[in-house]
Write a protein that holds these residues in place. Structure first.
Motif, PDB file in Angstrom:
ATOM      1  N   PHE A 245       8.352   1.265   2.332  1.00  0.00           N
ATOM      2  CA  PHE A 245       7.069   0.696   1.894  1.00  0.00           C
ATOM      3  C   PHE A 245       6.012   1.794   1.930  1.00  0.00           C
ATOM      4  O   PHE A 245       6.013   2.627   2.849  1.00  0.00           O
ATOM      5  CB  PHE A 245       6.631  -0.418   2.840  1.00  0.00           C
ATOM      6  CG  PHE A 245       7.526  -1.642   2.828  1.00  0.00           C
ATOM      7  CD1 PHE A 245       7.173  -2.766   2.087  1.00  0.00           C
ATOM      8  CD2 PHE A 245       8.703  -1.671   3.563  1.00  0.00           C
ATOM      9  CE1 PHE A 245       7.984  -3.895   2.078  1.00  0.00           C
ATOM     10  CE2 PHE A 245       9.524  -2.799   3.557  1.00  0.00           C
ATOM     11  CZ  PHE A 245       9.160  -3.917   2.814  1.00  0.00           C
ATOM     12  N   PHE A 246       5.097   1.773   0.975  1.00  0.00           N
ATOM     13  CA  PHE A 246       4.023   2.786   0.988  1.00  0.00           C
ATOM     14  C   PHE A 246       2.872   2.372   0.086  1.00  0.00           C
ATOM     15  O   PHE A 246       3.007   1.473  -0.756  1.00  0.00           O
ATOM     16  CB  PHE A 246       4.557   4.161   0.565  1.00  0.00           C
ATOM     17  CG  PHE A 246       5.274   4.177  -0.763  1.00  0.00           C
ATOM     18  CD1 PHE A 246       6.615   3.848  -0.852  1.00  0.00           C
ATOM     19  CD2 PHE A 246       4.598   4.514  -1.928  1.00  0.00           C
ATOM     20  CE1 PHE A 246       7.277   3.851  -2.076  1.00  0.00           C
ATOM     21  CE2 PHE A 246       5.252   4.524  -3.161  1.00  0.00           C
ATOM     22  CZ  PHE A 246       6.595   4.188  -3.227  1.00  0.00           C
ATOM     23  N   GLU A 247       1.763   3.069   0.289  1.00  0.00           N
ATOM     24  CA  GLU A 247       0.572   2.860  -0.545  1.00  0.00           C
ATOM     25  C   GLU A 247       0.398   4.056  -1.459  1.00  0.00           C
ATOM     26  O   GLU A 247       0.759   5.172  -1.094  1.00  0.00           O
ATOM     27  CB  GLU A 247      -0.676   2.757   0.355  1.00  0.00           C
ATOM     28  CG  GLU A 247      -0.694   1.491   1.191  1.00  0.00           C
ATOM     29  CD  GLU A 247      -1.767   1.523   2.278  1.00  0.00           C
ATOM     30  OE1 GLU A 247      -2.426   2.580   2.462  1.00  0.00           O
ATOM     31  OE2 GLU A 247      -1.919   0.500   2.953  1.00  0.00           O
TER      32      GLU A 247
ATOM     33  N   CYS B 121       7.364  -0.947  -2.859  1.00  0.00           N
ATOM     34  CA  CYS B 121       8.533  -0.999  -1.985  1.00  0.00           C
ATOM     35  C   CYS B 121       9.739  -0.508  -2.779  1.00  0.00           C
ATOM     36  O   CYS B 121       9.942  -0.928  -3.926  1.00  0.00           O
ATOM     37  CB  CYS B 121       8.760  -2.433  -1.526  1.00  0.00           C
ATOM     38  SG  CYS B 121      10.315  -2.659  -0.632  1.00  0.00           S
ATOM     39  N   ILE B 122      10.515   0.399  -2.185  1.00  0.00           N
ATOM     40  CA  ILE B 122      11.763   0.864  -2.801  1.00  0.00           C
ATOM     41  C   ILE B 122      12.905   0.228  -2.032  1.00  0.00           C
ATOM     42  O   ILE B 122      12.996   0.387  -0.808  1.00  0.00           O
ATOM     43  CB  ILE B 122      11.896   2.403  -2.715  1.00  0.00           C
ATOM     44  CG1 ILE B 122      10.708   3.077  -3.397  1.00  0.00           C
ATOM     45  CG2 ILE B 122      13.209   2.860  -3.339  1.00  0.00           C
ATOM     46  CD1 ILE B 122      10.690   4.591  -3.218  1.00  0.00           C
TER      47      ILE B 122
ATOM     48  N   THR C  82      11.285   9.349   2.941  1.00  0.00           N
ATOM     49  CA  THR C  82      11.449   8.117   2.182  1.00  0.00           C
ATOM     50  C   THR C  82      12.947   7.839   2.108  1.00  0.00           C
ATOM     51  O   THR C  82      13.690   8.645   1.547  1.00  0.00           O
ATOM     52  CB  THR C  82      10.895   8.308   0.749  1.00  0.00           C
ATOM     53  OG1 THR C  82       9.518   8.673   0.847  1.00  0.00           O
ATOM     54  CG2 THR C  82      11.036   7.052  -0.083  1.00  0.00           C
ATOM     55  N   LEU C  83      13.403   6.744   2.709  1.00  0.00           N
ATOM     56  CA  LEU C  83      14.835   6.446   2.685  1.00  0.00           C
ATOM     57  C   LEU C  83      15.141   5.475   1.552  1.00  0.00           C
ATOM     58  O   LEU C  83      14.404   4.521   1.317  1.00  0.00           O
ATOM     59  CB  LEU C  83      15.275   5.842   4.015  1.00  0.00           C
ATOM     60  CG  LEU C  83      15.222   6.790   5.219  1.00  0.00           C
ATOM     61  CD1 LEU C  83      15.532   6.039   6.505  1.00  0.00           C
ATOM     62  CD2 LEU C  83      16.202   7.939   5.033  1.00  0.00           C
TER      63      LEU C  83
ATOM     64  N   ARG D  45       6.359  -4.089  -6.585  1.00  0.00           N
ATOM     65  CA  ARG D  45       4.960  -4.014  -6.159  1.00  0.00           C
ATOM     66  C   ARG D  45       4.764  -4.952  -4.967  1.00  0.00           C
ATOM     67  O   ARG D  45       5.314  -6.061  -4.944  1.00  0.00           O
ATOM     68  CB  ARG D  45       4.077  -4.459  -7.329  1.00  0.00           C
ATOM     69  CG  ARG D  45       2.596  -4.397  -7.031  1.00  0.00           C
ATOM     70  CD  ARG D  45       1.853  -4.543  -8.340  1.00  0.00           C
ATOM     71  NE  ARG D  45       0.446  -4.797  -8.159  1.00  0.00           N
ATOM     72  CZ  ARG D  45      -0.377  -5.014  -9.184  1.00  0.00           C
ATOM     73  NH1 ARG D  45       0.085  -5.034 -10.432  1.00  0.00           N
ATOM     74  NH2 ARG D  45      -1.654  -5.227  -8.967  1.00  0.00           N
ATOM     75  N   LEU D  46       3.992  -4.516  -4.007  1.00  0.00           N
ATOM     76  CA  LEU D  46       3.722  -5.364  -2.844  1.00  0.00           C
ATOM     77  C   LEU D  46       2.806  -6.509  -3.247  1.00  0.00           C
ATOM     78  O   LEU D  46       1.918  -6.341  -4.094  1.00  0.00           O
ATOM     79  CB  LEU D  46       3.067  -4.555  -1.722  1.00  0.00           C
ATOM     80  CG  LEU D  46       3.866  -3.402  -1.124  1.00  0.00           C
ATOM     81  CD1 LEU D  46       3.167  -2.879   0.128  1.00  0.00           C
ATOM     82  CD2 LEU D  46       5.283  -3.828  -0.787  1.00  0.00           C
ATOM     83  N   ALA D  47       3.044  -7.659  -2.605  1.00  0.00           N
ATOM     84  CA  ALA D  47       2.207  -8.836  -2.862  1.00  0.00           C
ATOM     85  C   ALA D  47       1.184  -9.015  -1.745  1.00  0.00           C
ATOM     86  O   ALA D  47       0.446  -9.992  -1.704  1.00  0.00           O
ATOM     87  CB  ALA D  47       3.096 -10.070  -2.983  1.00  0.00           C
ATOM     88  N   GLU D  48       1.141  -8.073  -0.819  1.00  0.00           N
ATOM     89  CA  GLU D  48       0.151  -8.121   0.270  1.00  0.00           C
ATOM     90  C   GLU D  48      -0.096  -6.698   0.762  1.00  0.00           C
ATOM     91  O   GLU D  48       0.692  -5.788   0.480  1.00  0.00           O
ATOM     92  CB  GLU D  48       0.636  -9.018   1.412  1.00  0.00           C
ATOM     93  CG  GLU D  48       1.951  -8.570   2.036  1.00  0.00           C
ATOM     94  CD  GLU D  48       2.446  -9.509   3.144  1.00  0.00           C
ATOM     95  OE1 GLU D  48       1.614 -10.164   3.789  1.00  0.00           O
ATOM     96  OE2 GLU D  48       3.673  -9.551   3.354  1.00  0.00           O
TER      97      GLU D  48
END
Ligand SMILES: *[C@@H]1O[C@H](CO)[C@@H](O)[C@H](O)[C@H]1NC(C)=O
Ligand SMILES: *[C@@H]1O[C@H](CO)[C@@H](O)[C@H](O)[C@H]1NC(C)=O
Ligand SMILES: *[C@@H]1O[C@H](CO)[C@@H](O)[C@H](O)[C@H]1NC(C)=O
Ligand SMILES: *[C@@H]1O[C@H](CO)[C@@H](O)[C@H](O)[C@H]1NC(C)=O
Length: 455
Positions: free
Chosen positions: A85-87, A213-214, A67-68, A130-133
């Motif tokens: 990005f991750f779940e 997403c970070i 994770t960068l 938080r991801l929107a998709e």
């Protein structure tokens, strides 16, 4: 220039002679040609090792276990910014255990992997959004692909769930905890308390939550690596216990959907014209003569060095040439352009390639019965500026000499770190070409060949 070394009878204490001076050569040729009065070894160091910087269009970054976080500015490679990005998956819980419990806080927990690049004295800004998709890999030949690339990204909610500015001591800091929105924490906890399908069924949870997403911002001057064993931690307590006395974990779920977007802005650097040929004014390969007699390798930001030997066929026409004995390539990082912040790539391999610059086979060295990939034996000299990478390229040059019509992967060699450093680390090397103003920064190709002795 070329130099007759000695007749073979002098092996192993070879004396290298030129008109003005003689010097001992510290090379063993295994007595392969000893007791032969009719041959001699000649050294030539005038063949050109031509170097260029090649653009890497894209590469998969998913499932690398890294994770960068962060970004930094390098005067030679540009501004680099990462977004991971991750779940995350559902916690293993049963609603009944939480009926009377009270929500306390929500965190994202990251564990450092001790790899970093840039200035560790300044704080890094971190946003968690938080991801929107949903994360969906780009399709390949009409099917959903299985790779996510450095160039992919997905939409995020406009307001981050949490942010922090933190000074990382990569060798001391083990993990970091970023406090996230209590609105989300309350919502998740309420869903857990009532056993909502959104938090009990993995498919539902993915569709409800999408992922995280970070990211960082332009003020950051460090990228650091974390493991992929990350997750959301929801702290709660029961009426009889203390605040934050218990927690629920939402772990990283699909490692194949854990990837990093790496953006680079090369404006103002020597390689600002490096890019996709589809972009106006960009070139996908730039000769080192056009970039200050230097070439640049840092695949994570899309740049790698290509080395070619355009005149090597003329070795066959050397006076009394019999065969190539040995070829050594010495790559010299340009002095003063690396330091303990922008440290050199610890390992660089030489990979064969073709015109389109795909990675081929890595050059190895055979010792006894085993063969191992060459990583350059980096000698570092951070104060004197005389660092070197050294390779035995005898087999590769023999391949070229024996196959003058390019049927092999012989259009040159790419100088790149091994994977996964290739995709996940930023240590970089700027190599000087043979015209570099600093003699200690010039690439060198030493060729030793067997010639018939003529008197
Ligand atoms: C994880 O991602 C891969 C690649 O997209 C996909 O094929 C697989 O079904 C996913 N696994 C789960 C459990 O969703
Ligand atoms: C961290 O440790 C490595 C290896 O021991 C060392 O080379 C490096 O200088 C250290 N970095 C810091 C910031 O102390
Ligand atoms: C989750 O819900 C979907 C339908 O929404 C269903 O097909 C699937 O079997 C459920 N999975 C589990 C593990 O219950
Ligand atoms: C790249 O950097 C330059 C100079 O700092 C800036 O003007 C430009 O807007 C940046 N480009 C992008 C795409 O951010």
């Amino acid at each position: 220039m070329f130099r007759k070394i000695a007749s073979y009878t002098l092996i192993p204490a070879l004396i290298l002679c030129t008109i003005s001076a003689c010097q001992k050569v510290d090379i063993s040729f295994n007595n392969e040609y000893s007791s032969n009065d009719f041959t001699q070894i000649v050294k030539i160091d005038s063949f050109t090792a031509d170097i260029s910087t090649v653009y890497i269009d894209s590469f998969p970054t998913n499932g690398k276990g890294v994770t960068l976080v962060g970004g930094y500015t390098d005067p030679y490679f540009g501004r680099v910014d990462t977004r991971t990005f991750f779940e995350i998956g559902t916690p293993s819980t049963t609603a009944s255990s939480f009926t009377k419990a009270i929500y306390d806080s929500l965190y994202l927990t990251l564990k450092l992997n001790k790899n970093y690049y840039g200035d560790t004295t300044k704080p890094v800004h971190i946003d968690v959004s938080r991801l929107a998709e949903l994360i969906i890999p780009p399709s390949l030949f009409g099917n959903i692909g299985s790779y996510l690339y450095n160039t992919n990204k997905f939409a995020v909610d406009p307001t981050p769930l949490g942010s922090t500015d933190i000074t990382i001591r990569p060798n001391l800091t083990d993990s970091i905890h970023i406090r996230l929105s209590d609105v989300l924490g309350d919502t998740l906890f309420a869903k857990i308390q009532r056993g909502d399908l959104d938090v009990t069924n993995g498919t539902n949870f993915l569709n409800y939550f999408n992922g995280l997403c970070i990211s960082s911002n332009a003020a950051s001057s460090l990228i650091f690596g974390c493991k992929d064993s990350l997750g959301l931690k929801l702290a709660y307590h029961t009426p009889s216990l203390y605040k934050d006395s218990a927690s629920i974990n939402f772990p990283l779920s699909n490692t194949s959907h854990h990837f990093t977007n790496i953006a680079v802005n090369r404006t103002g650097t020597p390689i600002q014209n490096l890019g996709s040929i589809n972009a106006p004014g960009k070139q996908n390969i730039i000769n080192s003569k056009l970039t200050g007699n230097m070439a640049f390798t840092q695949p994570a930001t899309g740049a790698m060095i290509k080395i070619r030997f355009p005149s090597i066929q003329s070795l066959l026409n050397m006076p009394n040439y019999v065969k190539l004995l040995r070829a050594q390539l010495i790559i010299r990082p340009v002095a003063n352009l690396y330091n303990t912040l922008f440290y050199l790539a610890p390992s660089l391999r030489l990979s064969t390639t073709m015109v389109a610059n795909q990675l081929g086979t890595d050059l190895s060295i055979v010792t006894g019965t085993s063969s191992s990939v060459q990583y350059g034996n980096l000698y570092t000299d951070y104060f004197g500026g005389k660092s070197t990478y050294t390779y035995d390229i005898t087999s590769y040059l023999n391949l070229i000499l024996n196959n003058p019509i390019s049927s092999y992967q012989q259009d040159g060699l790419l100088l790149v770190p091994p994977s996964p450093a290739y995709e996940t680390q930023f240590s970089r090397t700027i190599a000087g070409n043979k015209y570099n103003a600093d003699i200690n920064s010039r690439i060198e190709l030493d060729v030793y060949y067997v010639a018939v002795q003529t008197k």
